[in-house]
Design a protein around this motif. Structure first.
Motif, PDB file in Angstrom:
ATOM      1  N   SER A   1      16.044 -22.657 -40.927  1.00  0.00           N
ATOM      2  CA  SER A   1      15.410 -22.713 -42.243  1.00  0.00           C
ATOM      3  C   SER A   1      14.932 -21.363 -42.751  1.00  0.00           C
ATOM      4  N   LEU A   2      14.922 -20.326 -41.918  1.00  0.00           N
ATOM      5  CA  LEU A   2      14.583 -18.980 -42.393  1.00  0.00           C
ATOM      6  C   LEU A   2      15.817 -18.162 -42.742  1.00  0.00           C
ATOM      7  N   SER A   3      16.999 -18.783 -42.642  1.00  0.00           N
ATOM      8  CA  SER A   3      18.237 -18.091 -43.010  1.00  0.00           C
ATOM      9  C   SER A   3      18.777 -18.568 -44.349  1.00  0.00           C
ATOM     10  N   TYR A   4      18.082 -19.514 -44.988  1.00  0.00           N
ATOM     11  CA  TYR A   4      18.526 -20.012 -46.282  1.00  0.00           C
ATOM     12  C   TYR A   4      18.410 -18.899 -47.321  1.00  0.00           C
ATOM     13  N   SER A   5      19.156 -19.058 -48.416  1.00  0.00           N
ATOM     14  CA  SER A   5      19.255 -17.987 -49.412  1.00  0.00           C
ATOM     15  C   SER A   5      17.929 -17.646 -50.076  1.00  0.00           C
ATOM     16  N   ASP A   6      16.968 -18.579 -50.048  1.00  0.00           N
ATOM     17  CA  ASP A   6      15.686 -18.316 -50.712  1.00  0.00           C
ATOM     18  C   ASP A   6      14.620 -17.799 -49.752  1.00  0.00           C
ATOM     19  N   ARG A   7      14.990 -17.456 -48.525  1.00  0.00           N
ATOM     20  CA  ARG A   7      14.010 -16.948 -47.559  1.00  0.00           C
ATOM     21  C   ARG A   7      14.357 -15.512 -47.154  1.00  0.00           C
ATOM     22  N   PHE A   8      13.349 -14.663 -47.099  1.00  0.00           N
ATOM     23  CA  PHE A   8      13.470 -13.267 -46.705  1.00  0.00           C
ATOM     24  C   PHE A   8      14.610 -12.566 -47.442  1.00  0.00           C
ATOM     25  N   ALA A   9      14.606 -12.760 -48.767  1.00  0.00           N
ATOM     26  CA  ALA A   9      15.607 -12.143 -49.636  1.00  0.00           C
ATOM     27  C   ALA A   9      15.037 -10.873 -50.265  1.00  0.00           C
ATOM     28  N   GLY A  10      15.897 -10.092 -50.899  1.00  0.00           N
ATOM     29  CA  GLY A  10      15.460  -8.888 -51.594  1.00  0.00           C
ATOM     30  C   GLY A  10      14.776  -7.905 -50.665  1.00  0.00           C
TER      31      GLY A  10
ATOM     32  N   VAL B   1      11.826 -22.522 -24.183  1.00  0.00           N
ATOM     33  CA  VAL B   1      12.723 -23.417 -24.938  1.00  0.00           C
ATOM     34  C   VAL B   1      12.299 -23.456 -26.397  1.00  0.00           C
ATOM     35  N   LEU B   2      10.998 -23.528 -26.613  1.00  0.00           N
ATOM     36  CA  LEU B   2      10.475 -23.572 -27.981  1.00  0.00           C
ATOM     37  C   LEU B   2      10.753 -22.249 -28.698  1.00  0.00           C
ATOM     38  N   LEU B   3      10.513 -21.135 -28.025  1.00  0.00           N
ATOM     39  CA  LEU B   3      10.772 -19.829 -28.636  1.00  0.00           C
ATOM     40  C   LEU B   3      12.225 -19.700 -29.058  1.00  0.00           C
ATOM     41  N   ASP B   4      13.129 -20.155 -28.204  1.00  0.00           N
ATOM     42  CA  ASP B   4      14.560 -20.048 -28.492  1.00  0.00           C
ATOM     43  C   ASP B   4      14.997 -20.987 -29.617  1.00  0.00           C
ATOM     44  N   GLY B   5      14.196 -22.017 -29.902  1.00  0.00           N
ATOM     45  CA  GLY B   5      14.568 -22.976 -30.943  1.00  0.00           C
ATOM     46  C   GLY B   5      14.048 -22.640 -32.323  1.00  0.00           C
ATOM     47  N   LEU B   6      13.248 -21.582 -32.450  1.00  0.00           N
ATOM     48  CA  LEU B   6      12.644 -21.259 -33.742  1.00  0.00           C
ATOM     49  C   LEU B   6      13.667 -20.695 -34.730  1.00  0.00           C
ATOM     50  N   PRO B   7      13.486 -20.997 -36.002  1.00  0.00           N
ATOM     51  CA  PRO B   7      14.267 -20.302 -37.029  1.00  0.00           C
ATOM     52  C   PRO B   7      13.999 -18.804 -36.966  1.00  0.00           C
TER      53      PRO B   7
ATOM     54  N   VAL C   1      14.699 -26.063 -35.723  1.00  0.00           N
ATOM     55  CA  VAL C   1      15.595 -25.198 -36.490  1.00  0.00           C
ATOM     56  C   VAL C   1      15.906 -25.757 -37.874  1.00  0.00           C
ATOM     57  N   VAL C   2      16.025 -27.089 -38.008  1.00  0.00           N
ATOM     58  CA  VAL C   2      16.221 -27.678 -39.336  1.00  0.00           C
ATOM     59  C   VAL C   2      15.088 -28.617 -39.707  1.00  0.00           C
ATOM     60  N   SER C   3      14.034 -28.620 -38.905  1.00  0.00           N
ATOM     61  CA  SER C   3      12.819 -29.399 -39.187  1.00  0.00           C
ATOM     62  C   SER C   3      13.109 -30.892 -39.308  1.00  0.00           C
ATOM     63  N   ASP C   4      13.789 -31.442 -38.314  1.00  0.00           N
ATOM     64  CA  ASP C   4      14.130 -32.861 -38.339  1.00  0.00           C
ATOM     65  C   ASP C   4      12.883 -33.705 -38.063  1.00  0.00           C
ATOM     66  N   ASN C   5      12.470 -34.473 -39.063  1.00  0.00           N
ATOM     67  CA  ASN C   5      11.237 -35.254 -38.967  1.00  0.00           C
ATOM     68  C   ASN C   5      11.341 -36.418 -37.997  1.00  0.00           C
ATOM     69  N   SER C   6      12.459 -37.133 -38.041  1.00  0.00           N
ATOM     70  CA  SER C   6      12.612 -38.310 -37.181  1.00  0.00           C
ATOM     71  C   SER C   6      12.595 -37.932 -35.710  1.00  0.00           C
ATOM     72  N   VAL C   7      13.251 -36.834 -35.364  1.00  0.00           N
ATOM     73  CA  VAL C   7      13.245 -36.368 -33.967  1.00  0.00           C
ATOM     74  C   VAL C   7      11.841 -35.976 -33.546  1.00  0.00           C
ATOM     75  N   ALA C   8      11.087 -35.318 -34.436  1.00  0.00           N
ATOM     76  CA  ALA C   8       9.714 -34.929 -34.098  1.00  0.00           C
ATOM     77  C   ALA C   8       8.856 -36.157 -33.826  1.00  0.00           C
ATOM     78  N   GLU C   9       9.036 -37.211 -34.618  1.00  0.00           N
ATOM     79  CA  GLU C   9       8.269 -38.438 -34.387  1.00  0.00           C
ATOM     80  C   GLU C   9       8.702 -39.124 -33.091  1.00  0.00           C
ATOM     81  N   MET C  10       9.976 -39.054 -32.787  1.00  0.00           N
ATOM     82  CA  MET C  10      10.474 -39.589 -31.512  1.00  0.00           C
ATOM     83  C   MET C  10       9.778 -38.894 -30.346  1.00  0.00           C
ATOM     84  N   LEU C  11       9.717 -37.562 -30.389  1.00  0.00           N
ATOM     85  CA  LEU C  11       9.088 -36.800 -29.307  1.00  0.00           C
ATOM     86  C   LEU C  11       7.602 -37.123 -29.198  1.00  0.00           C
ATOM     87  N   ALA C  12       6.915 -37.191 -30.335  1.00  0.00           N
ATOM     88  CA  ALA C  12       5.483 -37.476 -30.315  1.00  0.00           C
ATOM     89  C   ALA C  12       5.196 -38.837 -29.712  1.00  0.00           C
TER      90      ALA C  12
END
Length: 504
Positions: free
Chosen positions: A426-435, A413-419, A333-344
């Protein structure tokens, strides 16, 4: 850019019965001559009637077999591929085998995203779109070419972790008695979320364990044995992860600007300067920072050093990380890099591949095997996607997302965690899917990705026509931040076209 759409033309209808009276009208003499001619020339007329019957059957097959596409609310384009006319089948004698029915004509799709895909902000575009219900590839631009994914790699890492570790798995940090009197060993279990903040404090990692809780357990266990001398020496054991702490293909700016920590089995708060900020400068010594913080909680420590816990040492305390399901949510959801490396790294260890960066490829690929999607061409250099040397074809992602959308295994679980566009992460930020792209708000469930050489997006679209699509878009090469808006615009085109998306 704008979608191009061509609403289908109505086919002319033919009513033979309505047309017959006009052809039958005529003087009686004409009818008499026709009747006389028919009696004298029965064989030629029979042949002519058969030809006419075949012509009518062929015409009916074209009219009934041709798919009629629904008009989309976007600009028009015509399809260049005409429908083939099936060969009519003559009536056979009752006792003879019947030939197979003619195959139906493929649907002609008319909704084009050509203008959107031609946006220069997409640089070198690769993309694929699949109908999740039928598995049909609707759109393809270099979809089978393995390329760097940026943070979309976290989808593969998460899928492997959910399979290998399971959604309820937790990483545990322990403290055991040291070999020397008055010593204890803090043993890292790979939990990057362990926090140095006071218990009850909310960090960027919901459900994180806290050092003060661990220290209280250790003090209670130590003091319960009167034979123990004062606890003065703390040994830091980070050997659960091996090899280099920093992947050689990563730019150190990722650490300095606060996007990635060095990868160690012992660290606190993802080694952030600010435990409450997702983006926060990281240090070059996460193990040392964790040791200092724990020594402060214990009190009375005069010596801190690196080492390894003695085999069979008595445990003094233990705390555990959030579950894999919670960690997957954070990684996506926020693309945490350290957590992704932990999981890998935990996946690599659990599969027996090893505990270094070099073991991640084998570990993650093994973890993905159960999903039944061919991993040919896939190369996993890291769990986060920061490396330019990761390689995944868009077609792998569209197929995996079919499984994710169906919630196979633990993939729900993965589907429910997606932006979600305009709603979450990260798809709710002001610069995404605007206008104009806000028409797709709430309809796009996808992982974002960004590195210096590419922007990516991949996931599931609940299209306007009710169809469900899986998709992957890579904008690679000389890209700027504006690539995000171009990707959103193309994705919105897929949303508007739905199953009428034309591969033009």
């Amino acid at each position: 850019m704008a979608d191009e759409t061509d609403a289908p033309r109505d086919e002319p209808s033919v009513d033979p019965e309505a047309a017959a009276p006009a052809h039958a009208a005529g003087a009686g003499g004409i009818l008499t001559r026709i009747s006389t001619f028919a009696r004298r020339h029965r064989m030629p007329l029979a042949i002519g009637a058969g030809v006419l019957a075949f012509a009518l059957v062929g015409t009916a097959a074209v009219l009934t077999g041709r798919g009629v596409a629904t008009a989309e609310p976007v600009a028009a384009t015509t399809s260049a591929t005409p429908s083939a006319t099936p060969t009519p089948t003559p009536t056979a004698d009752a006792g003879r085998p019947q030939p197979a029915a003619a195959a139906g004509v493929n649907r002609v799709r008319t909704c084009s995203v050509a203008d959107r895909a031609a946006d220069g902000r997409l640089a070198n575009l690769q993309a694929q779109v699949v109908n999740a219900a039928t598995g049909e590839v609707l759109y393809d631009r270099g979809g089978t070419t393995p390329s760097r994914t940026a943070s979309v790699m976290k989808v593969l890492t998460s899928a492997a972790a959910l399979n290998v570790l399971g959604p309820d798995h937790r990483a545990t940090t322990t403290v055991v008695k040291g070999a020397e009197p008055g010593s204890a060993v803090l043993v890292g279990g790979g939990d990057v979320t362990l926090s140095r903040t006071p218990s009850g404090t909310e960090t960027v990692y919901p459900g994180a364990a806290h050092l003060d809780d661990l220290a209280a357990q250790v003090r209670a266990a130590w003091n319960a044995d009167p034979s123990n001398p004062p606890l003065t020496r703390l040994i830091l054991d980070a050997s659960y992860f091996g090899g280099e702490e920093w992947q050689s293909s990563w730019d150190t700016v990722e650490r300095d600007q606060g996007y990635m920590s060095q990868i160690t089995a012992l660290q606190v708060d993802g080694d952030r300067d600010d435990p409450g900020a997702n983006t926060s400068t990281r240090s070059t010594d996460p193990i040392g920072r964790a040791g200092d913080a724990f020594a402060s909680e214990l009190g009375g420590i005069s010596t801190i050093e690196r080492g390894v816990a003695p085999a069979g040492a008595a445990q003094l305390g233990a705390v555990s990380s959030p579950t894999v399901a919670q960690l997957v949510d954070k990684a996506l959801v926020v693309s945490d890099n350290s957590v992704a490396e932990m999981l890998a790294r935990l996946v690599a260890i659990q599969t027996g591949a090893g505990n270094t960066f070099e073991a991640i490829n084998a570990g993650v690929l093994q973890g993905l095997q159960e999903y039944g999607v061919d991993t040919t061409g896939v190369t996993v250099v890291d769990g986060s996607g920061l490396s330019d040397f990761n390689a995944v074809p868009p077609s792998y992602l569209t197929q995996l997302f079919v499984k994710i959308n169906a919630r196979e295994g633990n993939l729900g679980v993965l589907l429910d965690g997606l932006p979600v566009s305009g709603v979450r992460g990260s798809l709710s930020y002001s610069d995404r899917f605007a206008g104009d792209n806000s028409v797709a708000d709430g309809a796009v469930f996808a992982k974002t990705g960004w590195i210096e050489t590419g922007y990516t997006l991949s996931g599931v679209i609940h299209a306007q026509d009710g169809s469900t699509l899986t998709f992957a878009i890579y904008a690679l090469g000389d890209v700027t931040d504006a690539a995000k808006q171009a990707i959103d615009t193309l994705t919105t085109g897929f949303f508007l076209c739905g199953d009428n998306l034309a591969n033009t």
